[in-house]
Design an enzyme around this catalytic site. Structure first.
Site, PDB file in Angstrom:
ATOM      1  N   ARG A   1       0.835  -1.202   0.000  1.00  0.00           N
ATOM      2  CA  ARG A   1       0.000   0.000   0.000  1.00  0.00           C
ATOM      3  C   ARG A   1       0.871   1.254   0.000  1.00  0.00           C
ATOM      4  O   ARG A   1       1.854   1.335   0.727  1.00  0.00           O
ATOM      5  CB  ARG A   1      -0.904   0.014   1.239  1.00  0.00           C
ATOM      6  CG  ARG A   1      -1.815  -1.197   1.260  1.00  0.00           C
ATOM      7  CD  ARG A   1      -2.790  -1.176   2.407  1.00  0.00           C
ATOM      8  NE  ARG A   1      -3.590  -2.395   2.367  1.00  0.00           N
ATOM      9  CZ  ARG A   1      -4.540  -2.704   3.249  1.00  0.00           C
ATOM     10  NH1 ARG A   1      -4.797  -1.873   4.245  1.00  0.00           N
ATOM     11  NH2 ARG A   1      -5.226  -3.819   3.127  1.00  0.00           N
TER      12      ARG A   1
ATOM     13  N   ARG B   1       2.316   0.748  10.394  1.00  0.00           N
ATOM     14  CA  ARG B   1       1.849   1.156   9.073  1.00  0.00           C
ATOM     15  C   ARG B   1       2.982   1.070   8.077  1.00  0.00           C
ATOM     16  O   ARG B   1       3.870   1.915   8.058  1.00  0.00           O
ATOM     17  CB  ARG B   1       1.283   2.582   9.141  1.00  0.00           C
ATOM     18  CG  ARG B   1       0.483   3.023   7.929  1.00  0.00           C
ATOM     19  CD  ARG B   1      -0.143   4.385   8.141  1.00  0.00           C
ATOM     20  NE  ARG B   1      -1.083   4.384   9.235  1.00  0.00           N
ATOM     21  CZ  ARG B   1      -2.379   4.041   9.122  1.00  0.00           C
ATOM     22  NH1 ARG B   1      -2.857   3.703   7.954  1.00  0.00           N
ATOM     23  NH2 ARG B   1      -3.168   4.039  10.173  1.00  0.00           N
TER      24      ARG B   1
ATOM     25  N   GLU C   1      -6.373  -1.611  15.425  1.00  0.00           N
ATOM     26  CA  GLU C   1      -6.998  -2.521  14.474  1.00  0.00           C
ATOM     27  C   GLU C   1      -6.010  -3.598  14.021  1.00  0.00           C
ATOM     28  O   GLU C   1      -4.879  -3.315  13.640  1.00  0.00           O
ATOM     29  CB  GLU C   1      -7.475  -1.722  13.250  1.00  0.00           C
ATOM     30  CG  GLU C   1      -8.035  -2.594  12.147  1.00  0.00           C
ATOM     31  CD  GLU C   1      -8.279  -1.823  10.850  1.00  0.00           C
ATOM     32  OE1 GLU C   1      -8.431  -0.590  10.910  1.00  0.00           O
ATOM     33  OE2 GLU C   1      -8.293  -2.463   9.792  1.00  0.00           O
TER      34      GLU C   1
ATOM     35  N   SER D   1     -10.150  -6.473   9.973  1.00  0.00           N
ATOM     36  CA  SER D   1     -11.341  -5.760   9.553  1.00  0.00           C
ATOM     37  C   SER D   1     -12.171  -6.751   8.749  1.00  0.00           C
ATOM     38  O   SER D   1     -11.701  -7.281   7.750  1.00  0.00           O
ATOM     39  CB  SER D   1     -10.925  -4.569   8.693  1.00  0.00           C
ATOM     40  OG  SER D   1     -12.011  -3.694   8.505  1.00  0.00           O
TER      41      SER D   1
ATOM     42  N   ARG E   1       1.112  -6.529  12.462  1.00  0.00           N
ATOM     43  CA  ARG E   1       0.554  -5.966  13.692  1.00  0.00           C
ATOM     44  C   ARG E   1       0.448  -7.025  14.785  1.00  0.00           C
ATOM     45  O   ARG E   1       0.551  -6.707  15.982  1.00  0.00           O
ATOM     46  CB  ARG E   1      -0.813  -5.336  13.414  1.00  0.00           C
ATOM     47  CG  ARG E   1      -0.675  -4.057  12.596  1.00  0.00           C
ATOM     48  CD  ARG E   1      -1.946  -3.258  12.504  1.00  0.00           C
ATOM     49  NE  ARG E   1      -1.724  -2.056  11.703  1.00  0.00           N
ATOM     50  CZ  ARG E   1      -2.651  -1.149  11.444  1.00  0.00           C
ATOM     51  NH1 ARG E   1      -3.891  -1.296  11.908  1.00  0.00           N
ATOM     52  NH2 ARG E   1      -2.357  -0.095  10.711  1.00  0.00           N
TER      53      ARG E   1
END
Length: 425
Positions: free
Chosen positions: A262, A277, A349, A352, A391
């Site tokens: 990403r 991130r 998070e 999801s 994560r």
RNA sequence: GGAGAGGUGGCCGAGCGGUUUAAGGCGCACGCUUGGAAAGCGUGUGUAGGUUUACCCCUACCGAGGGUUCGAAUCCCUCCCUCUCCGCCA
């Protein structure tokens, strides 16, 4: 993509639903007017084509009999002028309508909370408890570097910011996490494993909704029309693109490990340090193709399947139901799993899980044949992380840290690390 | 990368410019037949859009997109994909 016919028949409901999202400025009235125009033109064109076909057949017949057909030939030539004109207009309208539809987000599920942002998300449940750490907890960067598990400095040299090198026991831990998660999902939760391509074409990115709206968030190849996948959702959902599935085979459940890429455009200030991130991270994804009338319960099961990983690792987490302003454009309903991070004194998070209903299926043309006959129907697609490995790596370091800066290996992971119990220098 | 062969319904496979409708087979569904089954016989069997209460009907679709023609699965052009051989390669 929403169904133009559905918009036509439920205009007020659609307006209300889309209004619950942020940044809704779609002129549906103009869209329906264009659709009306398209249909009018189409009817006219089809009538002329019917006439043309009959005349051409007459020509064939007359010629066969050795008779003159120049009158009919002339007439068809004239018709062709009108048909071409109409068809060009129709095609233009169609592409405008389609383009507009591609940009309109999914309708939020009626049951989800109202709200603009994450502050309106609804707490659903929590599991486990925060670890009691005697000293002030170190963050994952301090732990990772101290134990020589990660090297962010050299990653920046090799690639740039937001990249990481996992090293030694760190690399083994990451790889172990991936294997552990895939094993649980395939052996206990009933998913079939896929190992898909990490580069996909444009049609795939359109199918799941990453394009056309989010071109900017994707890594694209310079010389080929291919994109690095931002999530395994893309290749795995598109696995059945343009297919008609057998209703009996549903639900189809796949799990896939892939790296995810990403650009993180527009998040420059956020989480600049560490592994939270990254431009590249590893994830085990869960994807389901479900009957329309079963997708709600399939979402609940999918969330539980993602949760099962955190439970086995004994990590404290909570489940949040996202509000209408916080769900992604393709989603109708989304649950986030948020894991406890001691160093940040907050939940982050780590998964999801969404029900897209028929939104992606309509874009990607994934249908199923009804047992009762009749036209094929769009399936419902769902997916969720099960889980994000980077994560999860962070969560384990931070939650399993000991006073001396060492990290205990969770019981469930020891088989994946040759029985190792402690990460230390 | 080079050379060649192909892409037709759920599947196999014919059709290579026209008495408008993609032959035939397999599979599948239903019916007849039977004590029951098989075989046999009959009927039906794609997708999208338009129209319609519904049935019907109409239009488009033979890998994709253009072109030639009164008319294209069929002829021409471009692209994509698959297979075979050669080359290169983990």
């Amino acid at each position: 993509m929403l169904d133009i016919k559905f918009i036509r028949d439920n205009l007020e409901n659609v307006k209300t639903g889309l209004g619950r999202r942020n940044g809704n400025n779609h002129d549906l009235d103009a869209l329906l007017k264009q659709e009306e125009e398209r249909r009018k033109g189409l009817q006219e064109s089809e009538q002329l084509k019917n006439k043309k076909k009959k005349l051409s057949a007459e020509v064939g017949k007359l010629k066969h009999q050795g008779k003159d057909a120049s009158k009919q030939m002339e007439e068809v030539k004239n018709l062709n002028v009108f048909i071409k004109e109409l068809d060009e207009k129709i095609e233009e309208l169609e592409s405008v309508i389609h383009e507009k539809l591609l940009h309109i987000p999914n309708l939020p599920d009626e049951s989800i909370p109202d709200g603009q942002d994450e502050s309106s998300n609804r707490f659903v449940r929590e599991w486990g408890r925060k670890p009691s750490l005697s000293t002030k907890p170190l963050n994952h960067i301090e732990l990772g570097e101290k134990l020589d598990l990660i090297d962010l400095r050299r990653a920046a040299k090799i690639s740039g910011a937001r990249f990481a090198v996992y090293k030694g026991a760190g690399a083994a831990l990451l790889r172990g996490l991936v294997n552990f998660m895939v094993d649980v999902q395939t052996q206990e939760n009933g998913y079939e494993e896929l190992y898909p391509p990490f580069l996909v074409n444009k049609a795939s990115m359109l199918g799941t909704g990453q394009l056309p709206k989010f071109e900017n968030d994707q890594f694209a190849m310079r010389d080929d029309p291919l994109y690095l996948i931002p999530t395994a959702e893309v290749p795995v959902t598109n696995f059945h693109r343009e297919e008609i599935l057998d209703e009996e085979s549903l639900p189809i459940c796949y799990t896939a490990y892939t790296p995810c890429f990403r650009r993180e455009a527009g998040s420059y200030g956020k989480d600049t340090h560490g592994l939270i991130r990254q431009h590249q991270f590893d994830k085990v994804e869960l994807v389901k193709f479900s009957r329309a009338d079963e997708s709600e319960q399939e979402l609940e099961k999918l969330v539980q399947d993602a949760e099962s990983i955190l439970k086995k690792l004994n990590l404290h987490y909570r489940v949040m139901e996202l509000c209408a302003g916080d769900i992604g454009v393709s989603a109708s309903k989304t649950y986030d799993l948020e894991v406890w991070l001691p160093s940040q004194n907050t939940y982050r998070e780590i998964s999801s899980c969404s029900n897209f209903r028929d939104y992606q299926a309509r874009r990607a043309q994934i249908r199923c044949k009804k047992r009762t006959g009749g036209k094929p129907e769009f399936v419902h697609t769902l997916n969720g992380s099960g889980l994000a490995a980077g994560r999860l790596f962070v969560a384990i370091l931070e939650n399993y840290q000991n006073a001396g800066g060492t990290v205990t290996v969770p019981d469930a992971l020891r088989p994946y690390l040759q029985g190792r119990e402690l990460l230390s220098l």
